[in-house]
Design a protein around this motif. Sequence first.
Motif, PDB file in Angstrom:
ATOM      1  N   GLU A 118       0.867  -1.186   0.000  1.00  0.00           N
ATOM      2  CA  GLU A 118       0.000   0.000   0.000  1.00  0.00           C
ATOM      3  C   GLU A 118       0.896   1.226   0.000  1.00  0.00           C
ATOM      4  O   GLU A 118       2.033   1.174   0.471  1.00  0.00           O
ATOM      5  CB  GLU A 118      -0.832   0.053   1.292  1.00  0.00           C
ATOM      6  N   ASN A 119       0.341   2.348  -0.467  1.00  0.00           N
ATOM      7  CA  ASN A 119       1.113   3.591  -0.510  1.00  0.00           C
ATOM      8  C   ASN A 119       1.525   4.038   0.891  1.00  0.00           C
ATOM      9  O   ASN A 119       0.822   3.779   1.861  1.00  0.00           O
ATOM     10  CB  ASN A 119       0.284   4.717  -1.134  1.00  0.00           C
ATOM     11  N   SER A 120       2.645   4.714   0.950  1.00  0.00           N
ATOM     12  CA  SER A 120       3.116   5.261   2.225  1.00  0.00           C
ATOM     13  C   SER A 120       4.176   6.314   1.947  1.00  0.00           C
ATOM     14  O   SER A 120       5.005   6.140   1.059  1.00  0.00           O
ATOM     15  CB  SER A 120       3.729   4.142   3.062  1.00  0.00           C
ATOM     16  N   ARG A 173       5.312   8.572   5.101  1.00  0.00           N
ATOM     17  CA  ARG A 173       5.947   8.636   6.412  1.00  0.00           C
ATOM     18  C   ARG A 173       6.488   7.284   6.877  1.00  0.00           C
ATOM     19  O   ARG A 173       7.655   7.158   7.242  1.00  0.00           O
ATOM     20  CB  ARG A 173       4.951   9.122   7.485  1.00  0.00           C
ATOM     21  N   THR A 174       5.624   6.269   6.900  1.00  0.00           N
ATOM     22  CA  THR A 174       5.988   5.002   7.538  1.00  0.00           C
ATOM     23  C   THR A 174       7.152   4.341   6.803  1.00  0.00           C
ATOM     24  O   THR A 174       8.114   3.888   7.423  1.00  0.00           O
ATOM     25  CB  THR A 174       4.760   4.063   7.559  1.00  0.00           C
ATOM     26  N   ARG A 175       7.070   4.327   5.506  1.00  0.00           N
ATOM     27  CA  ARG A 175       8.119   3.655   4.734  1.00  0.00           C
ATOM     28  C   ARG A 175       9.462   4.378   4.864  1.00  0.00           C
ATOM     29  O   ARG A 175      10.498   3.755   5.104  1.00  0.00           O
ATOM     30  CB  ARG A 175       7.675   3.606   3.270  1.00  0.00           C
ATOM     31  N   THR A 183       3.244   0.884  15.134  1.00  0.00           N
ATOM     32  CA  THR A 183       4.345   1.841  15.321  1.00  0.00           C
ATOM     33  C   THR A 183       3.836   3.281  15.278  1.00  0.00           C
ATOM     34  O   THR A 183       4.426   4.166  15.896  1.00  0.00           O
ATOM     35  CB  THR A 183       5.497   1.628  14.305  1.00  0.00           C
ATOM     36  N   GLN A 184       2.715   3.530  14.571  1.00  0.00           N
ATOM     37  CA  GLN A 184       2.125   4.869  14.592  1.00  0.00           C
ATOM     38  C   GLN A 184       1.649   5.189  16.012  1.00  0.00           C
ATOM     39  O   GLN A 184       1.903   6.282  16.538  1.00  0.00           O
ATOM     40  CB  GLN A 184       0.952   4.946  13.614  1.00  0.00           C
ATOM     41  N   ALA A 185       0.971   4.242  16.646  1.00  0.00           N
ATOM     42  CA  ALA A 185       0.479   4.494  18.005  1.00  0.00           C
ATOM     43  C   ALA A 185       1.643   4.656  18.983  1.00  0.00           C
ATOM     44  O   ALA A 185       1.579   5.493  19.888  1.00  0.00           O
ATOM     45  CB  ALA A 185      -0.436   3.351  18.442  1.00  0.00           C
ATOM     46  N   HIS A 219      -2.060  14.384  14.508  1.00  0.00           N
ATOM     47  CA  HIS A 219      -2.643  13.805  13.291  1.00  0.00           C
ATOM     48  C   HIS A 219      -1.595  12.858  12.716  1.00  0.00           C
ATOM     49  O   HIS A 219      -0.419  13.216  12.649  1.00  0.00           O
ATOM     50  CB  HIS A 219      -2.979  14.921  12.280  1.00  0.00           C
ATOM     51  N   PRO A 220      -1.995  11.643  12.301  1.00  0.00           N
ATOM     52  CA  PRO A 220      -0.985  10.700  11.792  1.00  0.00           C
ATOM     53  C   PRO A 220      -0.461  11.057  10.401  1.00  0.00           C
ATOM     54  O   PRO A 220       0.558  10.510   9.974  1.00  0.00           O
ATOM     55  CB  PRO A 220      -1.758   9.372  11.745  1.00  0.00           C
ATOM     56  N   GLY A 221      -1.175  11.957   9.681  1.00  0.00           N
ATOM     57  CA  GLY A 221      -0.827  12.272   8.310  1.00  0.00           C
ATOM     58  C   GLY A 221      -1.253  11.149   7.377  1.00  0.00           C
ATOM     59  O   GLY A 221      -1.497  10.040   7.838  1.00  0.00           O
ATOM     60  N   PRO A 222      -1.336  11.423   6.094  1.00  0.00           N
ATOM     61  CA  PRO A 222      -1.290  12.756   5.481  1.00  0.00           C
ATOM     62  C   PRO A 222      -2.567  13.548   5.801  1.00  0.00           C
ATOM     63  O   PRO A 222      -3.647  12.967   5.828  1.00  0.00           O
ATOM     64  CB  PRO A 222      -1.189  12.452   3.973  1.00  0.00           C
ATOM     65  N   ILE A 223      -2.396  14.852   6.042  1.00  0.00           N
ATOM     66  CA  ILE A 223      -3.524  15.707   6.452  1.00  0.00           C
ATOM     67  C   ILE A 223      -4.287  16.186   5.224  1.00  0.00           C
ATOM     68  O   ILE A 223      -3.677  16.572   4.221  1.00  0.00           O
ATOM     69  CB  ILE A 223      -2.997  16.973   7.168  1.00  0.00           C
TER      70      ILE A 223
HETATM   71  N1   CP Z   1       0.864   7.820   9.201  1.00  0.00           N
HETATM   72  C1   CP Z   1       1.030   7.019   8.119  1.00  0.00           C
HETATM   73  O1   CP Z   1       0.883   5.798   8.170  1.00  0.00           O
HETATM   74  O2   CP Z   1       1.410   7.702   7.009  1.00  0.00           O
HETATM   75  P1   CP Z   1       1.801   7.012   5.598  1.00  0.00           P
HETATM   76  O3   CP Z   1       0.552   6.409   5.049  1.00  0.00           O
HETATM   77  O4   CP Z   1       2.352   8.139   4.756  1.00  0.00           O
HETATM   78  O5   CP Z   1       2.827   5.966   5.880  1.00  0.00           O
END
Ligand code: CP
Length: 310
Positions: free
Chosen positions: A55-57, A59-61, A139-141, A264-268
């Motif tokens: 899936e797209n990412s 921040r996380t990647r 890991t976001q939490a 906010h976890p993003g993307p906003i």
């Molecule tokens: N917070 C978060 O999971 O962002 P991404 O989808 O950009 O990884």
Amino acid sequence: MSALEIKHLFGLRGVSKSDISTILDTASEFRQVLERPVKKVPSLRGLTVVNLFFENSTRTRTSFELAEKRLSADTVNFSSSASSVKKGESLLDTLQNIEAMKIDLVVVRHQGTGVPRFLAKNSKAIIVNAGDGANEHPTQALLDMLTIQQHLGSLKNKRVTIIGDIRHSRVARSNLWGLTTMGAKVTLCSPSTLTPRNTQFFEGAFWETNLRKAVTDADVVMSLRLQKERMEDSLLPSMREYRNYFGITGELLEHANPSALIMHPGPINRGVELDSEMADSKHSVILEQVTNGVAVRMAVLFLLSGGRHG
Ligand code: CP
């Protein structure tokens, strides 16, 4: 091998307070490493990590990749759009082929709930969930908890209000399990169409449909991204209507604790989930969340591969 009770990180549901505290304490130490001129330690030298993203990412990647490099691991990136998955290869065959290249850890993001557990059953590698469908995003939490702890000292008895698309949000689920284990009080607030059908699954949560009541005296106001890619039907009349009833505005924040944090976890989606002035205000810790993400992921990879804290 793991320095934690858990052997893999599938989610935060059922993870002990002791494991969460160890991850947060270790992440605080790695956070200091990230402030040094040379932001690198040899902790994972000789280990190979595959980042398996279906899936797209953004921040996380990037954050996992940086965390791996900061720990001196060898890293390989896999994205489904540029792989043999496009030619019909199954998830299991993909995994077995990657594992045949002698890898130690797999970081996986996948649209399917439970994929990290499936990979762990069929592999010798240590598995870290980077988001599985609408299930969990541990890991976001953990990075959210580290950020709250840095600002408020402790998570115990802190009032955290999570607002928005709870139905499709893996961030809300992981935060609920992690925060309540650490003694925080979590209120969930969502439009009725974005409220999960099985609210009884969300043990420990307080539910509030009135946004103003939900944020009253909150120490943390966490807004969620609208997960349009997971909405089977049109669940909202319009983005403008959502913003009017569930958007985070300056007027709304007046009801929260005067020193409340905005997260906010993003993307906003600016002007929808969160007004731009709020995203950039002194209350906002959104970019600190991103910085803490690298430290938390370093801690998770380090501890699961046997590194000892302290
Ligand atoms: N917070 C978060 O999971 O962002 P991404 O989808 O950009 O990884």
